[in-house]
Scaffold this motif. Structure first.
Motif: not given
Length: 89
Positions: A53-70
């Protein structure tokens, strides 16, 4: 020419039963090279969806926020934790 996306994997905690992973290990994954780095298959299996997902430009759900890490935890009682993050190019 667009920059190649990169994702950095960092072992942030390790109590690996086999001693395979050590804290501080780092691996770089790129769009054109998504072959499994030298991490155990169980950890790779859990991390790969976020990596893809990150390689394809997505941001990941981190609770109420989105992030480019996990942070991915090993399925073996969370003995290994690996941070997955986009490297800005």
């Amino acid at each position: 020419m667009a920059a190649t996306r990169k994702v950095k994997l960092t072992i942030v905690e390790s109590r690996c039963r086999s001693g395979f992973h050590t804290q501080g290990q780092e691996f770089i994954i790129t769009e054109d090279k998504t072959i499994c780095p030298p991490v155990c298959m169980e950890l790779w299996h859990y991390a790969y969806p976020d990596i893809w997902a990150l390689l394809n430009g997505a941001e990941l759900d981190q609770g109420k926020e989105k992030s480019k890490c996990s942070v991915i935890s090993c399925p073996d009682e969370c003995r290994v934790k690996m941070q997955v993050e986009v490297i800005e190019c």
